[in-house]
Design a protein around this motif. Structure first.
Motif, PDB file in Angstrom:
ATOM      1  N   UNK A 148     -86.955 -37.669   6.401  1.00 27.13           N
ATOM      2  CA  UNK A 148     -85.391 -37.770   6.429  1.00 27.13           C
ATOM      3  C   UNK A 148     -85.152 -36.800   7.350  1.00 27.13           C
ATOM      4  N   UNK A 149     -84.162 -36.812   8.443  1.00 25.12           N
ATOM      5  CA  UNK A 149     -83.639 -36.047   9.383  1.00 25.12           C
ATOM      6  C   UNK A 149     -82.357 -35.943   9.523  1.00 25.12           C
ATOM      7  N   UNK A 150     -81.551 -35.004   9.977  1.00 24.62           N
ATOM      8  CA  UNK A 150     -80.123 -34.654   9.962  1.00 24.62           C
ATOM      9  C   UNK A 150     -79.574 -34.751  11.690  1.00 24.62           C
ATOM     10  N   UNK A 151     -78.350 -35.749  11.533  1.00 22.53           N
ATOM     11  CA  UNK A 151     -77.617 -35.503  13.067  1.00 22.53           C
ATOM     12  C   UNK A 151     -76.470 -34.503  12.658  1.00 22.53           C
ATOM     13  N   UNK A 152     -76.442 -33.387  12.912  1.00 18.02           N
ATOM     14  CA  UNK A 152     -75.645 -32.771  12.079  1.00 18.02           C
ATOM     15  C   UNK A 152     -74.007 -32.781  12.842  1.00 18.02           C
ATOM     16  N   UNK A 153     -73.144 -32.471  12.228  1.00 12.67           N
ATOM     17  CA  UNK A 153     -71.609 -32.488  12.903  1.00 12.67           C
ATOM     18  C   UNK A 153     -70.664 -31.798  11.972  1.00 12.67           C
ATOM     19  N   UNK A 154     -69.250 -32.778  11.690  1.00 13.57           N
ATOM     20  CA  UNK A 154     -68.341 -32.178  10.920  1.00 13.57           C
ATOM     21  C   UNK A 154     -68.785 -32.096   9.406  1.00 13.57           C
ATOM     22  N   UNK A 155     -68.215 -30.937   8.677  1.00 19.38           N
ATOM     23  CA  UNK A 155     -68.308 -30.766   7.368  1.00 19.38           C
ATOM     24  C   UNK A 155     -66.900 -30.158   7.071  1.00 19.38           C
ATOM     25  N   UNK A 156     -65.926 -30.857   6.143  1.00 21.60           N
ATOM     26  CA  UNK A 156     -64.725 -30.283   6.027  1.00 21.60           C
ATOM     27  C   UNK A 156     -64.553 -29.072   5.403  1.00 21.60           C
ATOM     28  N   UNK A 157     -65.693 -28.828   4.191  1.00 19.70           N
ATOM     29  CA  UNK A 157     -65.687 -27.473   3.440  1.00 19.70           C
ATOM     30  C   UNK A 157     -65.809 -26.219   4.499  1.00 19.70           C
TER      31      UNK A 157
END
Length: 290
Positions: A116-125
């Motif tokens: 599993x890998x992440x393509x990070x970006x927006x997070x409302x919190x």
């Protein structure tokens, strides 16, 4: 390893792809590439994701993955990953697996040995926290509060002594009730930032107190999904004879918190905890002092 090699889609991998929370321009080039090249996309709502993909001329196959079908659909997605396909997991907005059933799919992949890998970006919190003007060094994420009244009250009760900045999500039709409950537990002067329409044209950040927030929304109808950033309370005094509060009488100790705006029973509860005693025991002492 070149950036091109790092960004190459690998079969048998789950990609957690963050999507915009309002402004389409926030979808990164890497996220666009990932969505365009994976074998298929698992989406919270395929209709919403189809609109996002159409805006970027992406037409990969979609499957639904949400809270109501995750127990059945999760193992199906893992099986496809084990066969060598690649999958991008997206939510309606923001980062999947945060206050989202995607956490179950990540767990299934970990148990099955699927990368599993992440393509990070927006997070409302996190976006709201950064805009709040409240302390950001230490915070806790509570997400959506329970809908059932008793469970919600218990969750908020547990937050009454929290000293870190708190992040909560709330729907517009429940906002007023939540503000009233927070006011009862924490008093009128606790700082709060109410964030709505983040990254959109009508973005609004209301920095005020719980009392001010209640007054504002008594005159204005809540609209849109909210992120509430709530200031933490003061650190509890150390249980030692040198603590100023513990040198007070029980009546004076409770009165101290009542003057800060807490309701009487909440002040008793907080003082009892600091004095290392049961609430009922302190209640009896107060009657004895009278």
């Amino acid at each position: 390893m070149s950036n091109e090699e790092k960004n190459r889609i690998v079969g048998g991998t789950l990609y957690l792809v963050a999507t915009p929370i309002g402004n389409l321009a926030d979808l990164s080039a890497r996220a666009q590439k990932t969505l365009a090249e994976v074998s298929f996309i698992a989406a919270e709502d395929t209709r919403n994701t189809a609109k996002l993909l159409a805006a970027f001329d992406i037409s990969q196959p979609l499957v639904s993955y949400h809270d109501h079908n995750r127990r059945e659909r999760g193992p199906q997605i893992v099986a496809r990953l084990l066969e060598g396909e690649s999958c991008a997991l997206v939510t309606d907005a923001g980062t999947p697996a945060i206050s989202d059933p995607g956490e179950d799919l990540v767990r299934l992949c970990a148990e099955a040995g699927v990368p599993v890998t992440s393509v990070p970006g927006c997070c409302a919190g996190i976006t709201a926290l950064a805009l709040s003007g409240l302390p950001t060094a230490r915070f806790c994420f509570e997400g959506f509060l329970p809908r059932e009244k008793k469970e919600k009250a218990a969750r908020l009760e547990a937050l009454a002594t929290e000293t870190r900045t708190m992040i909560l999500h709330e729907a517009p039709h429940r906002l007023r009730d939540t503000l009233q409950e927070l006011h009862r537990l924490l008093g009128p002067t606790r700082d709060i930032a109410l964030c709505r329409e983040l990254t959109k044209r009508n973005e609004e950040i209301l920095r005020t107190t719980l009392e001010g927030a209640i007054a504002h929304y008594s005159e204005n109808e809540p609209r849109g999904e909210y992120v509430l950033i709530l200031a933490g309370g003061p650190d509890a005094p150390k249980a030692s004879e040198s603590s100023p509060l513990l040198s007070l009488s029980p009546t004076e100790h409770v009165a101290y918190y009542e003057k800060q705006g807490l309701a009487r029973m909440d002040a008793i509860k907080k003082a009892a905890k600091e004095r290392g005693m049961q609430k009922n025991e302190l209640y009896r002492l107060l009657h004895q002092e009278k």
